[in-house]
Design an enzyme around this catalytic site. Sequence first.
Site, short mmCIF file in Angstrom:
data_model
loop_
_atom_site.label_atom_id
_atom_site.label_comp_id
_atom_site.label_asym_id
_atom_site.label_seq_id
_atom_site.Cartn_x
_atom_site.Cartn_y
_atom_site.Cartn_z
N ASP A 63 -8.59 -3.64 -0.60
CA ASP A 63 -9.83 -2.91 -0.55
C ASP A 63 -10.93 -3.57 -1.55
O ASP A 63 -10.75 -4.72 -2.23
CB ASP A 63 -9.80 -1.57 -0.65
CG ASP A 63 -9.73 -1.23 -2.09
OD1 ASP A 63 -9.59 -2.17 -2.81
OD2 ASP A 63 -9.57 0.12 -2.41
N HIS A 64 -12.24 -2.98 -1.25
CA HIS A 64 -13.17 -3.46 -2.30
C HIS A 64 -12.94 -3.78 -3.64
O HIS A 64 -13.53 -4.68 -4.25
CB HIS A 64 -14.50 -2.69 -1.96
CG HIS A 64 -14.45 -1.27 -2.26
ND1 HIS A 64 -13.55 -0.67 -1.63
CD2 HIS A 64 -14.83 -0.71 -3.32
CE1 HIS A 64 -13.49 0.77 -2.28
NE2 HIS A 64 -14.13 0.76 -3.39
N ARG A 83 25.75 -3.99 -6.72
CA ARG A 83 25.12 -2.50 -6.84
C ARG A 83 24.04 -2.06 -6.47
O ARG A 83 23.82 -1.14 -5.89
CB ARG A 83 25.69 -2.07 -8.34
CG ARG A 83 24.74 -2.78 -9.40
CD ARG A 83 25.06 -2.31 -10.87
NE ARG A 83 24.16 -2.72 -11.83
CZ ARG A 83 24.06 -4.17 -12.27
NH1 ARG A 83 24.72 -5.06 -11.60
NH2 ARG A 83 23.00 -4.26 -13.27
N HIS A 84 23.36 -3.26 -6.36
CA HIS A 84 21.67 -2.81 -6.22
C HIS A 84 21.48 -2.76 -4.73
O HIS A 84 20.90 -1.70 -4.35
CB HIS A 84 20.76 -3.69 -6.65
CG HIS A 84 20.64 -4.00 -8.02
ND1 HIS A 84 20.67 -3.14 -8.88
CD2 HIS A 84 21.18 -5.33 -8.86
CE1 HIS A 84 20.60 -3.65 -10.34
NE2 HIS A 84 21.08 -5.08 -10.24
N CYS A 124 -5.99 -3.83 -4.81
CA CYS A 124 -7.19 -2.54 -4.93
C CYS A 124 -7.55 -2.28 -6.48
O CYS A 124 -7.17 -3.20 -7.24
CB CYS A 124 -6.55 -1.17 -4.40
SG CYS A 124 -5.57 -0.27 -5.32
N GLY A 125 -8.18 -1.48 -6.81
CA GLY A 125 -8.65 -1.25 -8.20
C GLY A 125 -7.48 -1.19 -9.17
O GLY A 125 -7.56 -1.60 -10.11
N THR A 126 -6.59 -0.15 -8.75
CA THR A 126 -5.33 0.15 -9.59
C THR A 126 -4.11 -0.37 -9.36
O THR A 126 -3.24 -0.62 -10.14
CB THR A 126 -5.30 1.59 -9.84
OG1 THR A 126 -4.98 2.30 -8.71
CG2 THR A 126 -6.54 2.16 -10.50
N GLY A 127 -4.03 -0.67 -7.94
CA GLY A 127 -2.61 -0.89 -7.44
C GLY A 127 -1.98 0.09 -6.91
O GLY A 127 -0.95 0.24 -6.26
N ILE A 128 -2.63 1.41 -7.38
CA ILE A 128 -1.61 2.68 -6.95
C ILE A 128 -1.74 3.38 -5.79
O ILE A 128 -1.19 3.54 -5.01
CB ILE A 128 -2.29 3.81 -8.24
CG1 ILE A 128 -2.03 3.25 -9.58
CG2 ILE A 128 -1.65 5.05 -7.95
CD1 ILE A 128 -2.35 4.26 -10.57
N GLY A 129 -2.99 3.44 -5.41
CA GLY A 129 -3.21 3.80 -3.77
C GLY A 129 -2.72 2.90 -2.81
O GLY A 129 -2.16 3.42 -1.98
N MET A 130 -2.72 1.70 -3.13
CA MET A 130 -2.04 0.81 -1.78
C MET A 130 -0.55 0.81 -2.02
O MET A 130 0.14 0.70 -1.15
CB MET A 130 -2.35 -0.74 -2.49
CG MET A 130 -3.57 -1.17 -2.33
SD MET A 130 -4.07 -1.21 -0.42
CE MET A 130 -5.36 -2.47 -0.17
N HIS A 132 16.34 -6.16 -8.31
CA HIS A 132 16.95 -4.66 -8.39
C HIS A 132 16.59 -3.93 -7.12
O HIS A 132 17.42 -3.05 -6.55
CB HIS A 132 16.57 -3.84 -9.72
CG HIS A 132 17.39 -4.58 -10.88
ND1 HIS A 132 17.53 -3.72 -11.76
CD2 HIS A 132 17.78 -5.81 -11.00
CE1 HIS A 132 18.26 -4.38 -13.01
NE2 HIS A 132 18.16 -5.46 -12.45
#
Length: 155
Positions: free
Chosen positions: A10-11, A134-135, A67-73, A100
Amino acid sequence: MSLRIALAADHGGFRLKEEIISLLKEHGIPFHDFGTFSEESVDYPDFALLVAEAVRTGEYQRGILCCGTGIGMAIAANKVPGIRAALCHDTFSARASREHNDANVLTLGQRVIGPGLAREIVRVWLASEFTGGRHARRVDKIAGIEEKYGNRGGR
Ligand code: RB5
């Protein structure tokens, strides 16, 4: 298998996406840029969806979202069945997300880390492989959660 990367921002992540494009070009890694193409304000879920669907179909093996934080994406991309998006702001997490969790999308926050670290994270993330064992059982259980709620995900 050569990796094809689906990329978007995003922007708030536009400049970081441009930095990652430079890195991919330097290493000759094929990619497609799904936008955005300026710092004009846009909505990050629209771009997360483009990359998540491109990875889900198998046309692209991995996706990178900024994005700004990576969180929303990360939140938005993880709504698409079969997508395992990991927000990584250090190289240890980037490697672990591949080994993992078989993460198929990496998300990054331009307002959180600088371009040098971001480049290193991308480099490590692209070079790391899922270790299975196991992963694999645990990743399969993630797909099981998607199925429980009516999605048809899977690896
Ligand atoms: C946009 O201002 C910002 O909210 C977005 O880039 C991202 O940080 C959302 O998680």
